[in-house]
Design an enzyme around this catalytic site. Sequence first.
Site, mmCIF file in Angstrom:
data_model
loop_
_atom_site.group_PDB
_atom_site.id
_atom_site.type_symbol
_atom_site.label_atom_id
_atom_site.label_comp_id
_atom_site.label_asym_id
_atom_site.label_seq_id
_atom_site.Cartn_x
_atom_site.Cartn_y
_atom_site.Cartn_z
ATOM 1 N N ARG A 77 0.748 -1.163 -0.023
ATOM 2 C CA ARG A 77 0.044 -0.124 -0.067
ATOM 3 C C ARG A 77 0.887 1.128 0.091
ATOM 4 O O ARG A 77 0.955 1.879 -0.999
ATOM 5 C CB ARG A 77 -0.976 0.132 1.295
ATOM 6 C CG ARG A 77 -2.234 1.133 1.010
ATOM 7 C CD ARG A 77 -1.876 2.474 1.529
ATOM 8 N NE ARG A 77 -1.453 2.627 2.740
ATOM 9 C CZ ARG A 77 -0.872 3.652 3.289
ATOM 10 N NH1 ARG A 77 -0.689 4.650 2.410
ATOM 11 N NH2 ARG A 77 -0.612 3.721 4.770
ATOM 12 N N ASP A 78 1.439 1.649 1.313
ATOM 13 C CA ASP A 78 2.379 2.681 1.077
ATOM 14 C C ASP A 78 3.367 2.645 0.280
ATOM 15 O O ASP A 78 3.840 3.726 -0.295
ATOM 16 C CB ASP A 78 2.804 3.147 2.777
ATOM 17 C CG ASP A 78 3.161 4.523 3.043
ATOM 18 O OD1 ASP A 78 3.048 5.506 2.128
ATOM 19 O OD2 ASP A 78 2.917 4.374 4.325
ATOM 20 N N HIS B 251 4.071 4.755 12.689
ATOM 21 C CA HIS B 251 4.374 4.552 11.302
ATOM 22 C C HIS B 251 5.472 5.609 11.023
ATOM 23 O O HIS B 251 5.271 6.772 11.032
ATOM 24 C CB HIS B 251 2.938 4.913 10.737
ATOM 25 C CG HIS B 251 2.927 5.022 9.034
ATOM 26 N ND1 HIS B 251 2.646 3.991 8.424
ATOM 27 C CD2 HIS B 251 3.448 6.055 8.225
ATOM 28 C CE1 HIS B 251 2.614 4.270 7.033
ATOM 29 N NE2 HIS B 251 3.060 5.541 7.040
ATOM 30 N N HIS C 80 8.629 7.137 8.425
ATOM 31 C CA HIS C 80 9.113 7.430 7.135
ATOM 32 C C HIS C 80 10.518 7.831 7.661
ATOM 33 O O HIS C 80 10.820 8.610 8.613
ATOM 34 C CB HIS C 80 8.437 8.491 6.395
ATOM 35 C CG HIS C 80 7.196 7.935 5.962
ATOM 36 N ND1 HIS C 80 6.999 7.733 4.302
ATOM 37 C CD2 HIS C 80 5.881 7.556 6.416
ATOM 38 C CE1 HIS C 80 5.937 7.053 4.334
ATOM 39 N NE2 HIS C 80 5.149 7.198 5.428
ATOM 40 N N CYS D 85 4.201 9.530 0.002
ATOM 41 C CA CYS D 85 2.598 9.906 0.011
ATOM 42 C C CYS D 85 2.467 10.992 -1.196
ATOM 43 O O CYS D 85 3.293 11.930 -1.462
ATOM 44 C CB CYS D 85 2.276 10.792 1.071
ATOM 45 S SG CYS D 85 0.676 11.398 1.233
ATOM 46 N N ASN E 238 8.420 4.479 3.658
ATOM 47 C CA ASN E 238 8.630 4.000 5.023
ATOM 48 C C ASN E 238 9.768 3.546 5.437
ATOM 49 O O ASN E 238 10.659 3.262 4.489
ATOM 50 C CB ASN E 238 7.664 2.810 5.185
ATOM 51 C CG ASN E 238 6.068 3.186 5.209
ATOM 52 O OD1 ASN E 238 5.551 2.741 4.137
ATOM 53 N ND2 ASN E 238 5.646 3.997 6.057
#
Lengths: 297, 297
Positions: free
Chosen positions: A11-12, A204, A206, A237, A246
């Site tokens: 996903r990310d 979460h 980055h 993002c 990430n």
Amino acid sequence: MNIEIVEMSPRDGLQNEKAVLSTEDKVELVGRAVRAGAKRIEVTSFVNPARVPQLADADALMAALPRHDGVRYAGLVINERGLDRALEGKVDEVDVVVVATDTFCGRNQGMTTEQACETAARLVAAARQAGKFTTVTIGASFGCPFEGEVSLDRLGEVLRRVHATGADEIALADTIGVAVPTDVTERLTLARDIVGGDTPLRLHLHDTRNTAVANAVAAVHSGVAVLDASIGGAGGCPFAPAATGNVATEDLAYLFARMGHATGIDLAETISAAVWLEERLGKKLPSALARAGAFPA
Amino acid sequence: MNIEIVEMSPRDGLQNEKAVLSTEDKVELVGRAVRAGAKRIEVTSFVNPARVPQLADADALMAALPRHDGVRYAGLVINERGLDRALEGKVDEVDVVVVATDTFCGRNQGMTTEQACETAARLVAAARQAGKFTTVTIGASFGCPFEGEVSLDRLGEVLRRVHATGADEIALADTIGVAVPTDVTERLTLARDIVGGDTPLRLHLHDTRNTAVANAVAAVHSGVAVLDASIGGAGGCPFAPAATGNVATEDLAYLFARMGHATGIDLAETISAAVWLEERLGKKLPSALARAGAFPA
């Protein structure tokens, strides 16, 4: 302390890449994450395909993914339409996003933070009623690409609203990678004070400013043992300028293995997945361990 | 706690690069480090020019470098010939290297660790007699590219020998970037136990496995406030396979500024120096801050 790494690469990791992976490749990526030991995998977003074309195949992906005992698939949602699709796709977990600043929340999901909190309350209630595990992730918990510093007061206010949704888990996201360890300690302490001892916290991270590994260590020192990471360190993002991926799953796996914390993640399998993902994306990823290899070799 | 960052880019940063910078460019690099606030700069190695051609102009560089009040230039030496050149070049500090494993020490400087310790004792005595500040850096203090793990017993033995040289400062080097924060805490504690409270300790970190920033935080928690870093994260060791650069000066400057520790380093000037160095070397450097920029912008 055992650490749980939630795998974000499907996903990310993919949502901001120029190359769009085929559904087949995504199934392969998820399979590689499972082989590497991931037990929770955020496999896609149920958002507007026109806005995030990289994840436009979310429904087809859910239908194609083989299931494994003890492995939970999560889907990100920001509205009712997305939740319907996630439930139809039989996700195990629903990850609802709220962004802590109005400007970024507007760019990310077309509403103010307050509207996003109200939406999250409805989504969490519906998802829980459908028997799903629910997470609310608070984006820009450490800083905003548009508004700059996010005050503790502002974050506290959002945390209170998010806690009131009844989510099973609350994640603080350093969406643009600005946090340092003292921020992590301070904001996880704030979160623990507000949500009490019953709701698990998750972080979460980055690695945009090379602080993610240090921040992961600070989280563990604060008693937070659930951390998001992405194979290869892929991602970013689409709605946050200069955001990078990430923290790499294999970088955290190396770190924690040598620190004596079990993660259940196989380093060699994860490095192999990162190298495979680089080939599919046609670019080098930030992963340090994929470059350097384990130690001892 | 104030942090002192020792700038390594002219020496460790350049010794493993394909591009060989001109003496003029090196003077410019040192000048940029000074403008960015560096007070201690390791400007070159006085070693065999045939083995490290990137630093073959050490004598010419020392003659060309302008001096600044409050800025100290260090030179790395591994033998008497090098010390003579360093003294002739009027360095302010002499950095003597000993490698903790025999295999790596043999590749690096053609002698066993014991022989290197004996040599270091002579070099430190001579340098101190000449009025110089002396450091002994223990290479491979956390792991060896040839022998693997370096036991605490082995490191302790080397530390005792190095302490007996009478050096003004002792540095532990993670030459191949394998350390994690628990290693840093453990080995700095060991070092403090052996050398007592009077000899300052210093830590030399490489970011090969993305742990250097976390290790820097662990060092500060252990009370060690002198850290090596390199503008842009340039560098590596010509005699250690897969070694990458020192942790980037600007990455540490960002980290510590946001954690509330003064370093005296100007972030914008350091980023500007990193971008300049990338141009001179004709390649991207690992620096995160040069990519992402400061926060708030």
